[in-house]
Design a protein around this motif. Structure first.
Motif, mmCIF file in Angstrom:
data_model
loop_
_atom_site.group_PDB
_atom_site.id
_atom_site.type_symbol
_atom_site.label_atom_id
_atom_site.label_comp_id
_atom_site.label_asym_id
_atom_site.label_seq_id
_atom_site.Cartn_x
_atom_site.Cartn_y
_atom_site.Cartn_z
ATOM 1 N N ALA A 257 0.845 -1.206 0.000
ATOM 2 C CA ALA A 257 0.000 0.000 0.000
ATOM 3 C C ALA A 257 0.873 1.245 0.000
ATOM 4 N N ARG A 258 0.242 2.340 -0.360
ATOM 5 C CA ARG A 258 0.847 3.656 -0.185
ATOM 6 C C ARG A 258 0.278 4.222 1.116
ATOM 7 N N CYS A 274 -4.333 4.860 3.857
ATOM 8 C CA CYS A 274 -3.781 3.704 3.142
ATOM 9 C C CYS A 274 -4.434 3.566 1.772
ATOM 10 N N GLU A 275 -3.664 3.720 0.727
ATOM 11 C CA GLU A 275 -4.139 3.521 -0.648
ATOM 12 C C GLU A 275 -3.658 2.139 -1.107
ATOM 13 N N PHE A 276 -4.637 1.218 -1.236
ATOM 14 C CA PHE A 276 -4.276 -0.152 -1.611
ATOM 15 C C PHE A 276 -4.296 -0.348 -3.128
ATOM 16 N N ARG A 277 -4.725 0.666 -3.855
ATOM 17 C CA ARG A 277 -4.784 0.511 -5.318
ATOM 18 C C ARG A 277 -3.406 0.835 -5.909
ATOM 19 N N VAL A 278 -2.447 -0.002 -5.542
ATOM 20 C CA VAL A 278 -1.081 0.177 -6.042
ATOM 21 C C VAL A 278 -0.776 -0.957 -7.011
ATOM 22 N N PRO A 279 -0.028 -0.720 -8.064
ATOM 23 C CA PRO A 279 0.580 0.554 -8.433
ATOM 24 C C PRO A 279 -0.335 1.454 -9.275
ATOM 25 N N ALA A 280 -1.618 1.057 -9.468
ATOM 26 C CA ALA A 280 -2.477 1.804 -10.396
ATOM 27 C C ALA A 280 -2.612 3.272 -10.003
ATOM 28 N N ALA A 282 -1.029 4.754 -7.056
ATOM 29 C CA ALA A 282 0.080 5.312 -6.260
ATOM 30 C C ALA A 282 1.193 4.275 -6.188
ATOM 31 N N THR A 283 2.352 4.744 -5.792
ATOM 32 C CA THR A 283 3.489 3.838 -5.624
ATOM 33 C C THR A 283 3.522 3.362 -4.178
ATOM 34 N N ALA A 284 3.575 2.061 -4.003
ATOM 35 C CA ALA A 284 3.582 1.510 -2.638
ATOM 36 C C ALA A 284 4.826 1.954 -1.882
ATOM 37 N N ASN A 285 4.654 2.245 -0.590
ATOM 38 C CA ASN A 285 5.813 2.542 0.272
ATOM 39 C C ASN A 285 5.816 1.676 1.526
ATOM 40 N N ALA A 286 4.899 0.724 1.600
ATOM 41 C CA ALA A 286 4.841 -0.125 2.798
ATOM 42 C C ALA A 286 4.128 -1.440 2.490
ATOM 43 N N HIS A 287 4.455 -2.442 3.296
ATOM 44 C CA HIS A 287 3.654 -3.668 3.349
ATOM 45 C C HIS A 287 2.798 -3.533 4.601
ATOM 46 N N VAL A 288 1.490 -3.637 4.426
ATOM 47 C CA VAL A 288 0.584 -3.388 5.547
ATOM 48 C C VAL A 288 -0.046 -4.706 5.986
ATOM 49 N N ALA A 289 0.065 -4.985 7.290
ATOM 50 C CA ALA A 289 -0.511 -6.229 7.824
ATOM 51 C C ALA A 289 -2.029 -6.097 7.890
ATOM 52 N N MET A 290 -2.724 -7.093 7.347
ATOM 53 C CA MET A 290 -4.188 -7.058 7.296
ATOM 54 C C MET A 290 -4.822 -8.170 8.124
ATOM 55 N N HIS A 291 -4.175 -9.331 8.150
ATOM 56 C CA HIS A 291 -4.753 -10.489 8.857
ATOM 57 C C HIS A 291 -3.705 -11.129 9.751
ATOM 58 N N ALA A 292 -4.152 -11.601 10.909
ATOM 59 C CA ALA A 292 -3.258 -12.308 11.831
ATOM 60 C C ALA A 292 -3.995 -13.510 12.412
ATOM 61 N N ASP A 293 -3.263 -14.595 12.621
ATOM 62 C CA ASP A 293 -3.810 -15.786 13.258
ATOM 63 C C ASP A 293 -3.633 -15.628 14.772
ATOM 64 N N GLY A 294 -4.586 -14.955 15.411
ATOM 65 C CA GLY A 294 -4.483 -14.625 16.825
ATOM 66 C C GLY A 294 -4.201 -15.817 17.722
ATOM 67 N N PRO A 295 -4.982 -16.920 17.622
ATOM 68 C CA PRO A 295 -4.731 -18.056 18.515
ATOM 69 C C PRO A 295 -3.327 -18.650 18.354
ATOM 70 N N ALA A 296 -2.848 -18.761 17.106
ATOM 71 C CA ALA A 296 -1.490 -19.312 16.898
ATOM 72 C C ALA A 296 -0.461 -18.379 17.529
ATOM 73 N N ILE A 297 -0.662 -17.088 17.371
ATOM 74 C CA ILE A 297 0.293 -16.111 17.925
ATOM 75 C C ILE A 297 0.295 -16.171 19.444
ATOM 76 N N MET A 298 -0.881 -16.263 20.045
ATOM 77 C CA MET A 298 -0.930 -16.309 21.513
ATOM 78 C C MET A 298 -0.325 -17.608 22.047
ATOM 79 N N ALA A 299 -0.520 -18.713 21.341
ATOM 80 C CA ALA A 299 0.085 -19.977 21.797
ATOM 81 C C ALA A 299 1.611 -19.860 21.779
ATOM 82 N N TRP A 300 2.145 -19.269 20.710
ATOM 83 C CA TRP A 300 3.600 -19.067 20.619
ATOM 84 C C TRP A 300 4.080 -18.115 21.709
ATOM 85 N N ALA A 301 3.347 -17.021 21.893
ATOM 86 C CA ALA A 301 3.783 -16.001 22.860
ATOM 87 C C ALA A 301 3.814 -16.586 24.271
#
Ligand code: BDR
Ligand code: CA
Length: 309
Positions: A257-258, A274-280, A282-301
Protein backbone atom coordinates in the motif's frame (compact mmCIF):
# COMPACT_ATOMS: atom_id res chain seq x y z
CA UNK A 1 20.91 -20.44 11.59
CA UNK A 2 22.27 -16.87 11.75
CA UNK A 3 20.12 -14.88 14.17
CA UNK A 4 18.19 -11.83 12.95
CA UNK A 5 19.81 -8.65 14.25
CA UNK A 6 17.25 -6.32 15.79
CA UNK A 7 17.45 -2.72 16.96
CA UNK A 8 14.45 -1.96 19.18
CA UNK A 9 13.07 1.59 19.35
CA UNK A 10 10.57 1.71 22.20
CA UNK A 11 8.60 3.70 24.82
CA UNK A 12 7.91 1.16 27.58
CA UNK A 13 4.87 0.72 28.36
CA UNK A 14 3.66 -2.77 29.28
CA UNK A 15 3.15 -4.02 25.74
CA UNK A 16 6.63 -2.74 24.83
CA UNK A 17 7.99 -4.81 27.75
CA UNK A 18 6.20 -7.91 26.45
CA UNK A 19 7.54 -7.32 22.92
CA UNK A 20 11.10 -7.01 24.27
CA UNK A 21 10.69 -10.19 26.36
CA UNK A 22 9.53 -12.11 23.29
CA UNK A 23 12.57 -10.90 21.34
CA UNK A 24 14.91 -11.97 24.13
CA UNK A 25 13.17 -15.34 24.46
CA UNK A 26 13.81 -16.37 20.86
CA UNK A 27 17.31 -17.65 20.00
CA UNK A 28 16.63 -16.66 16.37
CA UNK A 29 16.78 -12.94 17.38
CA UNK A 30 19.58 -10.91 18.84
CA UNK A 31 18.72 -7.46 20.18
CA UNK A 32 21.79 -5.37 19.40
CA UNK A 33 20.54 -2.17 21.02
CA UNK A 34 17.54 -0.37 22.43
CA UNK A 35 16.71 3.29 21.84
CA UNK A 36 14.12 4.76 24.17
CA UNK A 37 11.75 7.54 23.16
CA UNK A 38 9.09 9.57 24.93
CA UNK A 39 5.61 8.25 24.21
CA UNK A 40 3.52 6.25 26.62
CA UNK A 41 5.02 8.52 29.30
CA UNK A 42 7.66 11.29 29.34
CA UNK A 43 11.20 10.12 28.54
CA UNK A 44 12.35 10.02 32.17
CA UNK A 45 9.68 7.40 32.83
CA UNK A 46 9.99 5.31 29.65
CA UNK A 47 13.78 5.25 30.17
CA UNK A 48 13.39 4.26 33.81
CA UNK A 49 11.06 1.44 32.76
CA UNK A 50 13.54 0.23 30.12
CA UNK A 51 16.39 0.23 32.66
CA UNK A 52 14.23 -1.59 35.22
CA UNK A 53 13.34 -4.27 32.66
CA UNK A 54 16.99 -4.71 31.65
CA UNK A 55 18.14 -4.96 35.29
CA UNK A 56 15.36 -7.36 36.31
CA UNK A 57 16.31 -9.82 33.59
CA UNK A 58 20.07 -9.24 33.72
CA UNK A 59 20.25 -8.44 30.01
CA UNK A 60 23.47 -6.91 28.65
CA UNK A 61 21.77 -5.05 25.76
CA UNK A 62 22.81 -1.36 25.58
CA UNK A 63 19.91 0.98 26.34
CA UNK A 64 20.18 4.56 25.06
CA UNK A 65 18.14 7.63 25.94
CA UNK A 66 16.54 9.21 22.88
CA UNK A 67 14.25 12.11 22.04
CA UNK A 68 12.19 13.63 24.81
CA UNK A 69 9.68 15.54 22.66
CA UNK A 70 7.96 15.26 19.29
CA UNK A 71 9.38 17.07 16.25
CA UNK A 72 6.71 19.78 16.09
CA UNK A 73 3.64 19.36 18.25
CA UNK A 74 3.12 19.39 22.02
CA UNK A 75 3.81 16.15 23.83
CA UNK A 76 0.97 13.70 24.42
CA UNK A 77 1.29 10.57 26.54
CA UNK A 78 -0.91 7.53 27.23
CA UNK A 79 -0.68 7.93 31.02
CA UNK A 80 -4.42 8.56 31.27
CA UNK A 81 -4.93 4.95 30.13
CA UNK A 82 -1.72 3.20 31.23
CA UNK A 83 -1.15 4.98 34.56
CA UNK A 84 1.52 7.51 35.61
CA UNK A 85 4.29 4.90 35.26
CA UNK A 86 2.76 3.40 32.06
CA UNK A 87 3.04 0.04 33.85
CA UNK A 88 -0.23 -0.54 35.66
CA UNK A 89 -0.21 -3.55 37.97
CA UNK A 90 -2.75 -5.40 40.09
CA UNK A 91 0.04 -6.05 42.63
CA UNK A 92 3.80 -6.33 42.08
CA UNK A 93 5.73 -3.53 40.33
CA UNK A 94 8.97 -3.50 38.35
CA UNK A 95 11.69 -2.97 40.98
CA UNK A 96 13.68 0.28 40.77
CA UNK A 97 17.08 -0.04 39.09
CA UNK A 98 20.27 1.86 39.84
CA UNK A 99 21.57 1.42 36.29
CA UNK A 100 22.32 4.41 34.06
CA UNK A 101 21.66 4.37 30.31
CA UNK A 102 24.52 3.59 27.97
CA UNK A 103 26.42 6.87 27.28
CA UNK A 104 25.56 8.70 24.06
CA UNK A 105 22.33 9.78 22.39
CA UNK A 106 20.07 7.03 21.04
CA UNK A 107 19.87 8.67 17.61
CA UNK A 108 23.67 8.69 17.23
CA UNK A 109 23.91 5.10 18.46
CA UNK A 110 21.26 3.95 15.99
CA UNK A 111 22.95 5.72 13.08
CA UNK A 112 26.34 4.27 13.99
CA UNK A 113 24.96 0.74 14.35
CA UNK A 114 23.10 0.72 11.04
CA UNK A 115 26.09 2.21 9.20
CA UNK A 116 28.34 -0.47 10.72
CA UNK A 117 26.02 -3.29 9.59
CA UNK A 118 24.56 -2.16 6.24
CA UNK A 119 21.55 -4.18 5.06
CA UNK A 120 21.61 -6.38 8.17
CA UNK A 121 19.56 -4.57 10.79
CA UNK A 122 15.84 -4.95 11.35
CA UNK A 123 14.71 -1.76 13.07
CA UNK A 124 11.63 -2.54 15.12
CA UNK A 125 9.91 0.71 16.09
CA UNK A 126 7.11 0.34 18.65
CA UNK A 127 6.78 3.90 19.94
CA UNK A 128 6.34 7.35 18.38
CA UNK A 129 8.73 7.64 15.42
CA UNK A 130 10.71 10.64 16.74
CA UNK A 131 14.08 8.85 17.16
CA UNK A 132 13.77 7.21 13.75
CA UNK A 133 12.88 10.48 12.01
CA UNK A 134 15.77 12.32 13.70
CA UNK A 135 18.15 9.53 12.62
CA UNK A 136 16.91 9.81 9.01
CA UNK A 137 17.30 13.62 9.14
CA UNK A 138 20.90 13.40 10.33
CA UNK A 139 21.86 10.45 8.10
CA UNK A 140 19.79 10.60 4.90
CA UNK A 141 21.40 7.39 3.64
CA UNK A 142 20.04 5.41 6.61
CA UNK A 143 16.68 4.31 5.10
CA UNK A 144 18.63 2.61 2.30
CA UNK A 145 20.96 0.88 4.76
CA UNK A 146 18.23 -0.79 6.84
CA UNK A 147 17.36 -4.42 6.24
CA UNK A 148 13.77 -3.73 7.30
CA UNK A 149 11.84 -1.11 9.22
CA UNK A 150 9.03 -2.83 11.10
CA UNK A 151 6.55 -0.46 12.72
CA UNK A 152 3.75 -0.92 15.22
CA UNK A 153 1.62 2.07 14.42
CA UNK A 154 -1.28 3.38 12.42
CA UNK A 155 -4.48 1.67 11.37
CA UNK A 156 -6.34 0.85 8.17
CA UNK A 157 -9.61 1.55 9.96
CA UNK A 158 -10.44 2.80 13.47
CA UNK A 159 -7.98 4.68 15.67
CA UNK A 160 -7.45 4.71 19.43
CA UNK A 161 -6.16 8.23 20.18
CA UNK A 162 -8.83 9.67 17.90
CA UNK A 163 -11.53 8.16 15.71
CA UNK A 164 -8.93 7.50 13.02
CA UNK A 165 -5.46 8.07 14.54
CA UNK A 166 -3.38 5.49 16.41
CA UNK A 167 -1.26 6.62 19.39
CA UNK A 168 2.29 6.12 18.04
CA UNK A 169 1.47 8.15 14.92
CA UNK A 170 -0.71 10.72 16.72
CA UNK A 171 2.06 11.35 19.28
CA UNK A 172 4.39 12.61 16.52
CA UNK A 173 2.68 12.83 13.11
CA UNK A 174 5.49 14.90 11.53
CA UNK A 175 8.02 12.20 12.45
CA UNK A 176 5.76 9.48 11.05
CA UNK A 177 5.32 11.42 7.80
CA UNK A 178 9.11 11.74 7.38
CA UNK A 179 9.61 8.04 8.04
CA UNK A 180 6.90 6.82 5.64
CA UNK A 181 8.23 9.18 2.95
CA UNK A 182 11.87 8.16 3.50
CA UNK A 183 12.02 5.22 1.10
CA UNK A 184 12.83 2.82 3.97
CA UNK A 185 11.52 -0.75 3.52
CA UNK A 186 8.50 -0.42 5.85
CA UNK A 187 6.30 -3.18 7.26
CA UNK A 188 3.35 -1.65 9.13
CA UNK A 189 1.43 -3.40 11.91
CA UNK A 190 -1.52 -1.18 12.77
CA UNK A 191 -4.45 -1.42 15.15
CA UNK A 192 -6.50 -3.23 12.51
CA UNK A 193 -4.25 -6.30 12.71
CA UNK A 194 -3.20 -6.02 16.37
CA UNK A 195 -6.89 -6.15 17.35
CA UNK A 196 -6.93 -9.68 15.94
CA UNK A 197 -4.45 -10.72 18.65
CA UNK A 198 -6.21 -10.63 22.01
CA UNK A 199 -4.93 -11.41 25.48
CA UNK A 200 -7.33 -12.43 28.24
CA UNK A 201 -7.69 -14.05 31.67
CA UNK A 202 -6.77 -17.51 30.41
CA UNK A 203 -3.34 -16.18 29.39
CA UNK A 204 -2.88 -14.39 32.72
CA UNK A 205 -3.63 -17.67 34.51
CA UNK A 206 -1.08 -19.57 32.41
CA UNK A 207 1.66 -17.02 33.14
CA UNK A 208 0.77 -16.98 36.84
CA UNK A 209 0.95 -20.78 36.96
CA UNK A 210 4.61 -20.43 35.90
CA UNK A 211 5.09 -19.66 39.59
CA UNK A 212 8.56 -18.10 39.56
CA UNK A 213 9.00 -14.52 40.87
CA UNK A 214 9.34 -12.93 37.42
CA UNK A 215 6.28 -14.86 36.16
CA UNK A 216 4.20 -13.63 39.12
CA UNK A 217 5.30 -10.04 38.52
CA UNK A 218 4.58 -10.30 34.80
CA UNK A 219 1.16 -11.86 35.51
CA UNK A 220 0.25 -8.87 37.72
CA UNK A 221 1.20 -6.45 34.92
CA UNK A 222 -0.52 -8.55 32.24
CA UNK A 223 -3.72 -8.77 34.28
CA UNK A 224 -3.79 -4.98 34.75
CA UNK A 225 -3.25 -4.61 30.99
CA UNK A 226 -6.16 -6.94 30.17
CA UNK A 227 -8.38 -4.89 32.51
CA UNK A 228 -7.52 -1.45 31.07
CA UNK A 229 -11.00 -0.97 29.68
CA UNK A 230 -13.67 -0.77 32.39
CA UNK A 231 -15.91 -3.83 32.45
CA UNK A 232 -13.67 -5.87 30.14
CA UNK A 233 -10.85 -8.36 30.73
CA UNK A 234 -9.56 -8.82 27.19
CA UNK A 235 -7.27 -6.46 25.34
CA UNK A 236 -5.55 -6.26 21.95
CA UNK A 237 -1.80 -6.88 21.98
CA UNK A 238 -0.07 -4.12 20.05
CA UNK A 239 3.72 -4.13 20.25
CA UNK A 240 4.16 -7.94 20.51
CA UNK A 241 2.30 -8.45 17.21
CA UNK A 242 5.15 -7.45 14.84
CA UNK A 243 7.50 -9.63 16.91
CA UNK A 244 5.22 -12.57 16.09
CA UNK A 245 5.55 -11.69 12.41
CA UNK A 246 9.34 -11.68 12.71
CA UNK A 247 9.09 -15.14 14.27
CA UNK A 248 6.57 -16.58 11.78
CA UNK A 249 5.42 -14.54 8.76
CA UNK A 250 2.98 -17.32 7.77
CA UNK A 251 0.66 -16.21 10.61
CA UNK A 252 0.01 -12.95 8.76
CA UNK A 253 -1.53 -11.63 5.58
CA UNK A 254 0.22 -8.54 4.18
CA UNK A 255 -0.77 -6.17 1.37
CA UNK A 256 1.33 -3.54 -0.40
CA UNK A 257 0.00 0.00 0.00
CA UNK A 258 0.85 3.66 -0.19
CA UNK A 259 0.68 5.01 3.36
CA UNK A 260 0.52 8.77 3.87
CA UNK A 261 0.22 10.53 7.20
CA UNK A 262 -2.53 13.14 7.51
CA UNK A 263 -0.99 16.28 9.04
CA UNK A 264 -3.60 18.96 8.61
CA UNK A 265 -7.09 17.46 8.94
CA UNK A 266 -9.19 18.93 11.73
CA UNK A 267 -10.61 15.48 12.60
CA UNK A 268 -7.98 13.29 10.94
CA UNK A 269 -4.51 14.53 11.98
CA UNK A 270 -2.29 11.50 12.62
CA UNK A 271 -4.34 9.16 10.42
CA UNK A 272 -2.46 6.63 8.27
CA UNK A 273 -4.22 7.04 4.93
CA UNK A 274 -3.78 3.70 3.14
CA UNK A 275 -4.14 3.52 -0.65
CA UNK A 276 -4.28 -0.15 -1.61
CA UNK A 277 -4.78 0.51 -5.32
CA UNK A 278 -1.08 0.18 -6.04
CA UNK A 279 0.58 0.55 -8.43
CA UNK A 280 -2.48 1.80 -10.40
CA UNK A 281 -3.11 4.93 -8.28
CA UNK A 282 0.08 5.31 -6.26
CA UNK A 283 3.49 3.84 -5.62
CA UNK A 284 3.58 1.51 -2.64
CA UNK A 285 5.81 2.54 0.27
CA UNK A 286 4.84 -0.13 2.80
CA UNK A 287 3.65 -3.67 3.35
CA UNK A 288 0.58 -3.39 5.55
CA UNK A 289 -0.51 -6.23 7.82
CA UNK A 290 -4.19 -7.06 7.30
CA UNK A 291 -4.75 -10.49 8.86
CA UNK A 292 -3.26 -12.31 11.83
CA UNK A 293 -3.81 -15.79 13.26
CA UNK A 294 -4.48 -14.63 16.82
CA UNK A 295 -4.73 -18.06 18.52
CA UNK A 296 -1.49 -19.31 16.90
CA UNK A 297 0.29 -16.11 17.92
CA UNK A 298 -0.93 -16.31 21.51
CA UNK A 299 0.08 -19.98 21.80
CA UNK A 300 3.60 -19.07 20.62
CA UNK A 301 3.78 -16.00 22.86
CA UNK A 302 2.75 -17.94 25.96
CA UNK A 303 5.26 -20.71 25.31
CA UNK A 304 8.01 -18.11 24.80
CA UNK A 305 7.10 -16.18 27.95
CA UNK A 306 6.98 -19.30 30.11
CA UNK A 307 10.41 -20.34 28.85
CA UNK A 308 11.87 -17.00 29.89
CA UNK A 309 10.03 -15.90 33.04
C1 BDR B 1 0.69 1.76 20.79
O1 BDR B 1 0.58 2.86 21.69
C2 BDR B 1 1.19 2.57 22.92
O2 BDR B 1 0.36 2.92 23.98
C3 BDR B 1 1.51 1.09 22.91
O3 BDR B 1 2.72 0.83 23.61
C4 BDR B 1 1.64 0.77 21.45
O4 BDR B 1 2.94 0.98 21.00
C5 BDR B 1 -0.71 1.25 20.49
O5 BDR B 1 -1.50 2.26 19.93
CA1 CA C 1 4.86 1.21 22.50
Amino acid sequence: MTPTRIWLDTDPGFDDYMAWLLLQAEPRFVVDGVSVVAGNAPLARTLSNALRIKALHGWATPVYAGCDRPLAQAQVTAQDVLGADAMRSVGRKLPAAEAAPTPGHAVDALIHHVRTHPGQITLLAIGPLTNVARAFERAPELPGLLGRLVIMGGSTDRGNTSAVAEFNIAADPEAAAQVFESGAPVWMFGLNVCRQVEVGPEHVAQVRAGGRPNALLFADLLQAYTEIRPGRNRQALYDPTPVAWLAEPAWFGMEPARVDIELTGRHTRGMTVCEFRVPARATANAHVAMHADGPAIMAWALASLLRTL
